[in-house]
Design a protein around this motif. Sequence first.
Motif, PDB file in Angstrom:
ATOM      1  N   ASN A   6       0.885  -1.167   0.000  1.00  0.00           N
ATOM      2  CA  ASN A   6       0.000   0.000   0.000  1.00  0.00           C
ATOM      3  C   ASN A   6       0.922   1.216   0.000  1.00  0.00           C
ATOM      4  OD1 ASN A   6      -2.319   1.559   0.151  1.00  0.00           O
ATOM      5  ND2 ASN A   6      -2.348   1.532   2.369  1.00  0.00           N
ATOM      6  N   SER A   7       0.638   2.194  -0.855  1.00  0.00           N
ATOM      7  CA  SER A   7       1.546   3.336  -0.930  1.00  0.00           C
ATOM      8  C   SER A   7       0.951   4.562  -0.267  1.00  0.00           C
ATOM      9  CB  SER A   7       1.909   3.644  -2.383  1.00  0.00           C
ATOM     10  OG  SER A   7       0.767   4.004  -3.115  1.00  0.00           O
ATOM     11  N   ILE A   8       1.850   5.425   0.178  1.00  0.00           N
ATOM     12  CA  ILE A   8       1.478   6.715   0.746  1.00  0.00           C
ATOM     13  C   ILE A   8       2.404   7.751   0.110  1.00  0.00           C
ATOM     14  CG2 ILE A   8       2.986   6.427   2.761  1.00  0.00           C
ATOM     15  CD1 ILE A   8       0.829   7.941   4.345  1.00  0.00           C
ATOM     16  N   PHE A   9       1.820   8.839  -0.370  1.00  0.00           N
ATOM     17  CA  PHE A   9       2.631   9.888  -0.983  1.00  0.00           C
ATOM     18  C   PHE A   9       3.387  10.650   0.093  1.00  0.00           C
ATOM     19  CE2 PHE A   9      -0.824   9.557  -4.231  1.00  0.00           C
ATOM     20  CZ  PHE A   9      -0.026   9.071  -5.241  1.00  0.00           C
ATOM     21  N   VAL A  10       4.648  10.946  -0.180  1.00  0.00           N
ATOM     22  CA  VAL A  10       5.482  11.704   0.759  1.00  0.00           C
ATOM     23  C   VAL A  10       6.232  12.789   0.001  1.00  0.00           C
ATOM     24  CG1 VAL A  10       5.734   9.769   2.368  1.00  0.00           C
ATOM     25  CG2 VAL A  10       7.452  10.096   0.590  1.00  0.00           C
ATOM     26  N   GLU A  11       6.494  13.896   0.690  1.00  0.00           N
ATOM     27  CA  GLU A  11       7.217  15.018   0.084  1.00  0.00           C
ATOM     28  C   GLU A  11       8.709  14.745  -0.010  1.00  0.00           C
ATOM     29  OE1 GLU A  11       6.026  18.113   2.765  1.00  0.00           O
ATOM     30  OE2 GLU A  11       4.116  18.411   1.743  1.00  0.00           O
ATOM     31  N   ASP A  12       9.244  14.025   0.967  1.00  0.00           N
ATOM     32  CA  ASP A  12      10.686  13.772   1.032  1.00  0.00           C
ATOM     33  C   ASP A  12      10.891  12.347   1.537  1.00  0.00           C
ATOM     34  OD1 ASP A  12      13.237  13.557   2.626  1.00  0.00           O
ATOM     35  OD2 ASP A  12      13.553  15.559   1.777  1.00  0.00           O
ATOM     36  N   GLN A  13      11.465  11.495   0.708  1.00  0.00           N
ATOM     37  CA  GLN A  13      11.612  10.090   1.085  1.00  0.00           C
ATOM     38  C   GLN A  13      12.522   9.890   2.291  1.00  0.00           C
ATOM     39  OE1 GLN A  13      12.545   8.375  -2.913  1.00  0.00           O
ATOM     40  NE2 GLN A  13      10.887   6.947  -2.369  1.00  0.00           N
ATOM     41  N   LEU A  55       6.766   4.231   0.516  1.00  0.00           N
ATOM     42  CA  LEU A  55       6.922   5.687   0.632  1.00  0.00           C
ATOM     43  C   LEU A  55       7.086   6.251  -0.769  1.00  0.00           C
ATOM     44  CD1 LEU A  55       9.312   5.788   3.725  1.00  0.00           C
ATOM     45  CD2 LEU A  55       6.806   5.881   3.680  1.00  0.00           C
ATOM     46  N   GLU A  56       5.973   6.603  -1.358  1.00  0.00           N
ATOM     47  CA  GLU A  56       5.894   7.009  -2.765  1.00  0.00           C
ATOM     48  C   GLU A  56       6.118   8.509  -2.916  1.00  0.00           C
ATOM     49  OE1 GLU A  56       5.360   6.376  -6.740  1.00  0.00           O
ATOM     50  OE2 GLU A  56       4.856   4.756  -5.359  1.00  0.00           O
ATOM     51  N   PRO A  57       7.104   8.939  -3.708  1.00  0.00           N
ATOM     52  CA  PRO A  57       7.319  10.374  -3.913  1.00  0.00           C
ATOM     53  C   PRO A  57       6.083  11.027  -4.538  1.00  0.00           C
ATOM     54  CG  PRO A  57       9.136   9.094  -4.813  1.00  0.00           C
ATOM     55  CD  PRO A  57       8.060   8.123  -4.455  1.00  0.00           C
ATOM     56  N   ASN A  58       5.738  12.215  -4.063  1.00  0.00           N
ATOM     57  CA  ASN A  58       4.572  12.929  -4.609  1.00  0.00           C
ATOM     58  C   ASN A  58       4.976  13.833  -5.774  1.00  0.00           C
ATOM     59  OD1 ASN A  58       5.811  15.120  -3.410  1.00  0.00           O
ATOM     60  ND2 ASN A  58       4.074  15.698  -2.143  1.00  0.00           N
ATOM     61  N   GLU A  59       5.946  13.423  -6.523  1.00  0.00           N
ATOM     62  CA  GLU A  59       6.516  14.222  -7.610  1.00  0.00           C
ATOM     63  C   GLU A  59       5.497  14.591  -8.695  1.00  0.00           C
ATOM     64  OE1 GLU A  59       9.882  16.023  -9.619  1.00  0.00           O
ATOM     65  OE2 GLU A  59       9.505  15.426  -7.563  1.00  0.00           O
ATOM     66  N   HIS A  60       4.576  13.687  -8.998  1.00  0.00           N
ATOM     67  CA  HIS A  60       3.583  13.951 -10.046  1.00  0.00           C
ATOM     68  C   HIS A  60       2.609  15.024  -9.549  1.00  0.00           C
ATOM     69  CE1 HIS A  60       0.209  13.375 -12.767  1.00  0.00           C
ATOM     70  NE2 HIS A  60       1.067  12.766 -13.584  1.00  0.00           N
ATOM     71  N   PRO A  61       2.287  16.020 -10.386  1.00  0.00           N
ATOM     72  CA  PRO A  61       1.388  17.094  -9.942  1.00  0.00           C
ATOM     73  C   PRO A  61       0.050  16.596  -9.387  1.00  0.00           C
ATOM     74  CG  PRO A  61       2.397  17.667 -12.039  1.00  0.00           C
ATOM     75  CD  PRO A  61       2.787  16.246 -11.751  1.00  0.00           C
TER      76      PRO A  61
END
Length: 127
Positions: A6-13, A55-61
């Motif tokens: 299960n992934s969660i978007f994060v600002e900084d890994q 811990l998924e980067p939230n890089e995509h807009p």
Amino acid sequence: MRIIVNSIFVEDQDQALAFYTDKLGFIKKHDIPTGKFRWITLASPEDEGGCELLLEPNEHPAAKEYQQKIFSDGIPATMFAVTDIHEEYNRLVEKGVEFTMQPTEMGTITMAVFDDTCGNLIQIVQQ
């Protein structure tokens, strides 16, 4: 069929990895370079072979917008089960975790919500 990640978007890994391991006590399962980012998954020390948290980067807009909107609306990004919510709440407060909602009974569950410092609200629940 079963859930394995299960992934969660994060600002900084790196910040997320430190918070989720040092503060919450999860175990780093995988940390694999994937170009600009890494495939970082965590497991519960109570179930190391169970579902992993990515811990998924939230890089995509769209990911960034989704994360910001649910945060600003006070919606938790995910939920973790705990055995004793008051004990867990006190343990996390002692580690400096900031709660937006103290343990509150709601029907047959007691829940609390904290800020993971990475752009998410996280709910803990005792059933």
